[in-house]
Design a protein around this motif. Structure first.
Motif, short mmCIF file in Angstrom:
data_model
loop_
_atom_site.label_atom_id
_atom_site.label_comp_id
_atom_site.label_asym_id
_atom_site.label_seq_id
_atom_site.Cartn_x
_atom_site.Cartn_y
_atom_site.Cartn_z
N PHE A 175 -9.35 4.40 1.52
CA PHE A 175 -8.38 5.46 1.74
C PHE A 175 -6.93 4.97 1.68
CE2 PHE A 175 -12.06 7.59 3.70
CZ PHE A 175 -11.94 8.84 3.10
N GLU A 176 -6.75 3.65 1.53
CA GLU A 176 -5.39 3.12 1.41
C GLU A 176 -4.78 3.41 0.04
OE1 GLU A 176 -7.89 -0.39 1.72
OE2 GLU A 176 -8.54 1.61 2.23
N ILE A 177 -5.56 4.00 -0.87
CA ILE A 177 -5.11 4.15 -2.26
C ILE A 177 -3.85 5.00 -2.36
CG2 ILE A 177 -6.59 6.16 -2.66
CD1 ILE A 177 -5.84 3.32 -5.18
N GLU A 178 -3.72 6.05 -1.52
CA GLU A 178 -2.51 6.88 -1.59
C GLU A 178 -1.27 6.09 -1.20
OE1 GLU A 178 -5.25 8.06 -0.05
OE2 GLU A 178 -5.81 9.95 -1.05
N THR A 179 -1.41 5.20 -0.20
CA THR A 179 -0.29 4.34 0.18
C THR A 179 0.11 3.43 -0.97
OG1 THR A 179 -1.08 4.34 2.47
CG2 THR A 179 0.50 2.64 1.86
N GLU A 180 -0.88 2.87 -1.66
CA GLU A 180 -0.59 1.99 -2.79
C GLU A 180 0.11 2.75 -3.92
OE1 GLU A 180 -2.86 -1.05 -5.89
OE2 GLU A 180 -4.02 0.09 -4.42
N MET A 181 -0.31 4.01 -4.15
CA MET A 181 0.36 4.83 -5.17
C MET A 181 1.84 5.01 -4.83
SD MET A 181 -2.34 7.91 -5.76
CE MET A 181 -3.89 7.66 -6.63
N SER A 182 2.12 5.30 -3.57
CA SER A 182 3.50 5.53 -3.14
C SER A 182 4.33 4.26 -3.29
CB SER A 182 3.52 6.02 -1.69
OG SER A 182 2.76 7.20 -1.54
N VAL A 183 3.77 3.12 -2.89
CA VAL A 183 4.49 1.86 -3.01
C VAL A 183 4.73 1.51 -4.47
CG1 VAL A 183 4.37 -0.63 -2.57
CG2 VAL A 183 3.70 0.98 -0.78
N HIS A 184 3.75 1.77 -5.33
CA HIS A 184 3.92 1.50 -6.76
C HIS A 184 5.10 2.29 -7.33
CE1 HIS A 184 2.83 0.65 -10.92
NE2 HIS A 184 2.78 1.94 -11.17
N ALA A 185 5.20 3.56 -6.96
CA ALA A 185 6.31 4.39 -7.45
C ALA A 185 7.63 3.92 -6.89
CB ALA A 185 6.06 5.86 -7.08
N SER A 186 7.66 3.57 -5.61
CA SER A 186 8.92 3.10 -4.99
C SER A 186 9.33 1.75 -5.56
CB SER A 186 8.74 3.01 -3.48
OG SER A 186 8.50 4.28 -2.90
N ARG A 187 8.35 0.90 -5.81
CA ARG A 187 8.65 -0.45 -6.30
C ARG A 187 9.29 -0.41 -7.68
NH1 ARG A 187 4.00 -5.01 -7.45
NH2 ARG A 187 5.37 -6.84 -7.59
N LEU A 188 8.75 0.44 -8.57
CA LEU A 188 9.27 0.52 -9.94
C LEU A 188 10.37 1.56 -10.07
CD1 LEU A 188 6.07 0.16 -12.17
CD2 LEU A 188 7.56 -1.60 -11.22
N ARG A 189 10.72 2.21 -8.95
CA ARG A 189 11.75 3.26 -8.94
C ARG A 189 11.44 4.36 -9.96
NH1 ARG A 189 14.37 -1.57 -7.87
NH2 ARG A 189 15.66 -1.59 -5.99
N LEU A 190 10.19 4.79 -9.95
CA LEU A 190 9.76 5.85 -10.86
C LEU A 190 10.28 7.20 -10.36
CD1 LEU A 190 6.03 4.82 -11.46
CD2 LEU A 190 8.07 4.07 -12.68
N PRO A 191 10.54 8.13 -11.27
CA PRO A 191 10.95 9.47 -10.84
C PRO A 191 9.79 10.18 -10.16
CG PRO A 191 10.65 9.39 -13.22
CD PRO A 191 10.54 7.98 -12.74
N VAL A 192 10.00 10.62 -8.93
CA VAL A 192 8.95 11.30 -8.17
C VAL A 192 9.52 12.56 -7.54
CG1 VAL A 192 7.68 9.17 -7.69
CG2 VAL A 192 9.48 9.92 -6.11
N ALA A 193 8.64 13.42 -7.09
CA ALA A 193 9.06 14.65 -6.41
C ALA A 193 8.01 15.01 -5.38
CB ALA A 193 9.26 15.78 -7.42
N GLU A 194 8.40 15.85 -4.42
CA GLU A 194 7.49 16.36 -3.40
C GLU A 194 7.52 17.88 -3.41
OE1 GLU A 194 8.64 14.47 0.30
OE2 GLU A 194 6.95 13.08 0.11
N LEU A 195 6.39 18.48 -3.09
CA LEU A 195 6.28 19.93 -3.05
C LEU A 195 5.46 20.30 -1.82
CD1 LEU A 195 6.91 22.52 -4.72
CD2 LEU A 195 4.64 22.25 -5.75
N GLU A 196 6.06 21.01 -0.89
CA GLU A 196 5.36 21.36 0.35
C GLU A 196 4.35 22.47 0.08
OE1 GLU A 196 6.48 21.89 5.03
OE2 GLU A 196 7.66 23.02 3.57
N LEU A 197 3.09 22.21 0.46
CA LEU A 197 2.00 23.14 0.21
C LEU A 197 1.21 23.37 1.49
CD1 LEU A 197 0.64 21.54 -3.10
CD2 LEU A 197 2.24 23.46 -2.90
N ASP A 198 0.52 24.50 1.55
CA ASP A 198 -0.36 24.77 2.68
C ASP A 198 -1.56 23.84 2.64
OD1 ASP A 198 1.15 26.84 3.80
OD2 ASP A 198 0.30 28.31 2.41
N TYR A 199 -2.00 23.45 3.82
CA TYR A 199 -3.15 22.56 3.95
C TYR A 199 -4.20 23.27 4.78
CZ TYR A 199 -5.79 18.29 5.03
OH TYR A 199 -6.77 17.34 5.15
N GLY A 200 -5.38 23.51 4.19
CA GLY A 200 -6.39 24.30 4.84
C GLY A 200 -7.28 23.49 5.77
#
Length: 330
Positions: A175-200
């Motif tokens: 389950f650490e995979i999402e953390t690794e995805m975030s660090v990969h994007a931050s490390r390479l300074r990739l363009p990212v965005a967030e979108l707030e959504l409902d969580y059921g």
């Protein structure tokens, strides 16, 4: 205009699953109705129930991944599947398929490589207050260590460009995979965005596979490993500082006695404090060397990312943005 563009794109919906027979059929059907042009893949991670059968009956392409853990599944999905845009969600029905077009629109209009669907109302997930507390702690820790790009690093609802999927190393296994995805994007300074959504909420009878303490410990260990790999100067500098502080604590009374009497009365303590100081200097030097290597590795990852095709959606956005300039020049 964005809907017409999506029809021309190759979109893949990726659903990693483990024992989600109760919900996976409805999830696949919802994505088929929302994104009729998309290919839907369910990667079954050794389920002991009828997850694979129900996913196939609902119209998904089912693939078995025998290495247990979400990280292993994501690594396999990104390796196997070719697409312009990837949508990743969970098979438990907590993410609404109707939000997928908005994720895709954000990815296209923002020119992003990853869009994270941050979870509104995550505390209501099966009443797991331990999960909610852990989310707050780990998100705060992430922002202090790796930057402020993300406010919900554990969200499993994401849209990716082809560049991201094919440049992401996917080292972690669980389950650490999402953390690794975030660090990969931050490390390479990739363009990212967030979108707030409902969580059921999960339906009755469906249970979370996440263990608050066991998986929390794995995520904390992943934080340390990612810190060591991406920011070694800070990581080893903190360790060096700890050794240096301990050395000074042991050294102080020996020095006080020496200045008072002119004698070194506690020779073993003095030697021990000097050894700790030498270790501190060695660790600090290692941190400086590894920091240079980490920067070189990040540059190589960035070059590899730049050499990958941008994808049809990115080229379309670039052409559209250039059109007014050509028109004015004419």
């Amino acid at each position: 205009m964005t809907e017409a563009l999506m029809e021309d794109l190759d979109i893949a919906v990726l659903l990693p699953c483990y024992n989600e027979a109760q919900t996976i059929g409805d999830v696949v059907a919802a994505f088929r109705a929302t994104l009729p042009m998309a290919r839907i893949y369910v990667y079954d991670n050794n389920s002991t129930d009828s997850t694979a059968l129900r996913a196939a009956l609902a119209g998904a392409t089912v693939v078995r991944e025998r290495r247990q853990g979400k990280g292993n599944v994501v690594r396999r999905m990104f390796s196997d599947i070719e697409a312009d845009i990837y949508i990743m969600a969970d098979g438990d029905g907590t993410y609404a398929a109707s939000d997928a077009p908005e994720l895709i629109r954000t990815l296209i209009t923002e020119g992003a490589d990853m869009v994270v669907g941050t979870r509104r109302g995550v505390r209501a997930d099966a009443g797991r207050q331990g999960h909610a507390f852990g989310n707050r702690i780990f998100n705060t820790l992430y922002r202090s260590l790796f930057g402020n790009d993300f406010s919900d690093i554990f969200s499993g609802y994401r849209a990716f460009s082809r560049r991201f999927a094919k440049s992401f190393p996917a080292v972690s296994g669980g389950f650490e995979i999402e953390t690794e995805m975030s660090v990969h994007a931050s490390r390479l300074r990739l363009p990212v965005a967030e979108l707030e959504l409902d969580y059921g909420r999960r339906p009755d009878g469906s249970h979370s596979k996440l263990s608050t303490f066991r998986d929390g410990g794995k995520i904390l260990w992943m934080f340390a490993m990612l810190m060591k790999e991406t920011r070694p100067f800070t990581f080893f500098g903190a360790i060096s500082g700890g050794f240096l502080l301990t050395s000074l604590i042991f050294m102080a009374p020996v020095l006080v006695a020496y200045f008072e009497t002119g004698l070194v009365e506690r020779m073993p303590t003095w030697v021990f404090s000097l050894v700790l100081m030498m270790i501190s200097f060695l660790v600090f030097s290692a941190g400086m060397i590894l920091d240079s290597l980490a920067r070189a590795r990040a540059e190589q990852l960035r070059i590899h990312y730049m050499n990958l095709p941008a994808g049809r959606h990115a080229r379309t956005v670039r052409i559209k943005s250039e059109t007014p300039a050509r028109h004015l020049a004419a």
